[in-house]
Design a protein around this motif. Structure first.
Motif, PDB file in Angstrom:
ATOM      1  N   SER A 133      -4.318   0.813   6.054  1.00 31.67           N
ATOM      2  CA  SER A 133      -5.174   0.469   4.672  1.00 31.67           C
ATOM      3  C   SER A 133      -5.287  -1.334   4.612  1.00 31.67           C
ATOM      4  N   PHE A 134      -6.685  -1.721   5.488  1.00 27.49           N
ATOM      5  CA  PHE A 134      -6.791  -3.401   4.239  1.00 27.49           C
ATOM      6  C   PHE A 134      -8.178  -3.727   3.316  1.00 27.49           C
TER       7      PHE A 134
ATOM      8  N   VAL B  59       0.908  -1.123  -0.047  1.00 26.70           N
ATOM      9  CA  VAL B  59      -0.454   0.258   0.076  1.00 26.70           C
ATOM     10  C   VAL B  59       0.867   1.226  -0.374  1.00 26.70           C
TER      11      VAL B  59
ATOM     12  N   MET C 189      -8.224  -7.291  10.143  1.00 23.16           N
ATOM     13  CA  MET C 189      -7.309  -8.806   9.202  1.00 23.16           C
ATOM     14  C   MET C 189      -8.600  -9.536   9.452  1.00 23.16           C
TER      15      MET C 189
END
Lengths: 220, 220
Positions: free
Chosen positions: B218-219, B73, B153
């Motif tokens: 950020s996922f 990212v 997650m």
């Protein structure tokens, strides 16, 4: 839904299947490598645009003659099905890693695969996407059911994530846990360099439309 | 694991991000189309081999300069993260369909996406791979948690398959069901032309190593 256009009987001989594998496998591998390079490239803008134009030209050449829909499953000599478009194991599919799934010759449903996941399978930075973990485990559990002589489509699938799965060399394993009528329960896991990263349990069901179908379906 | 090489702060301006999107998006789209053509082509063997050689040459050109690992990212101006390598939504990733996920501006975790899945996402003939269904729902549920201000997650993910999901135009939707401490439960489903094909529930957890990280992860 008793006639599925994705089931094709072409009676390809063993030699013909080997010839096709030797032709399409390397093409798909080359496109896979191009996908990886597409994610990671840092070459100049003009070069990116030039490569893009050439990629578009190559796709147009391949599309000069093509099957109308998806690959489906093609049955050759002896009734063996080729699922070469499959999103996990498909020999012709650049989206598939692809996995080669081994099975215990005693056919009790024990299956495993050693494979490598690169940049194209990322979720959290440097880790395999949690959904890719579930994609691979769904395939392994389904292959386990099939290897045990009980093929089916996924009814439910539950994944428990123990730790992040790093990109790189991985192994997946699955086995049949129990069976009841048209339902088969399978379990499996993915192993990374630090041990098991995720566990899965799923139930696989041979649906009515598939039970009525000739030739019998393969969901590998 | 407090330093993850996949987190890169490049402070790209909004204009620079737009420029990159306009450059890399079309390249990835071209490679996606090439992957589809690779699965479906029926052109002559010599032409397949010729195209393969050219694909290999193009990949080598892109690899003249590339990032060492995965995309990760990249954080631009204002701290906004670009997850362009992501296996589901990645703008630069030819393996990703890619999905564009919309969210309710009230930020209560309602998200949705309209998308199309072609031959590269096949499992049972003419149907979406059950694992691709789980891949997309994992992403949507995770985005729901993130949209509600509770990124994490995947801890567990359960998919219930109601009917086969046909390849073609589809919609996915997700929302936050409940929250408790660092855990967020999200639910969602995929809708095909005949209604809901699969339902999902997942719990998303912000792990310790991520909670300690700067900038915040950020996922998406």
């Amino acid at each position: 839904m008793t006639e599925n256009p994705g089931y094709v009987v072409d009676d390809a001989s063993i030699a013909e299947v080997a010839r096709q594998a030797g032709l399409y496998g390397p093409l798909a591998a080359a496109v896979r490598a191009l996908a990886d390079a597409t994610i990671r490239t840092e070459v100049d803008d003009d070069e990116i645009r030039a490569v893009q134009a050439e990629v578009e030209s190559l796709a147009a050449r391949l599309r000069q003659r093509q099957i109308p829909g998806s690959y489906g499953v093609r049955f050759g000599e002896g009734g063996k099905g080729r699922t070469w478009g499959n999103a996990v194991v498909g020999l012709r599919n650049p989206v598939a890693p692809p996995l080669t799934v081994e099975q215990d010759p005693s056919a009790n449903g024990d299956v495993w695969s050693d494979f490598h996941l690169g940049a194209a399978y990322e979720g959290p930075p440097t880790f395999v996407h949690g959904g890719v973990v579930s994609l691979i485990l769904d395939q392994l559990l389904g292959e386990s059911a099939g290897a045990g002589g009980r093929p089916g489509m996924t009814g439910t699938l539950t994944i428990t994530y123990r730790r992040p799965t790093p990109l790189g060399a991985l192994r997946a394993e699955a086995h049949i846990d129990r069976v009841d009528g048209i339902k088969t329960w399978a379990k499996g896991h993915i192993v990374g360099p630090d041990g098991v990263t995720a566990e899965a349990e799923g139930v696989f069901i041979l649906p009515r439309w598939a039970r009525e179908q000739t030739p019998p379906p393969s969901f590998e």
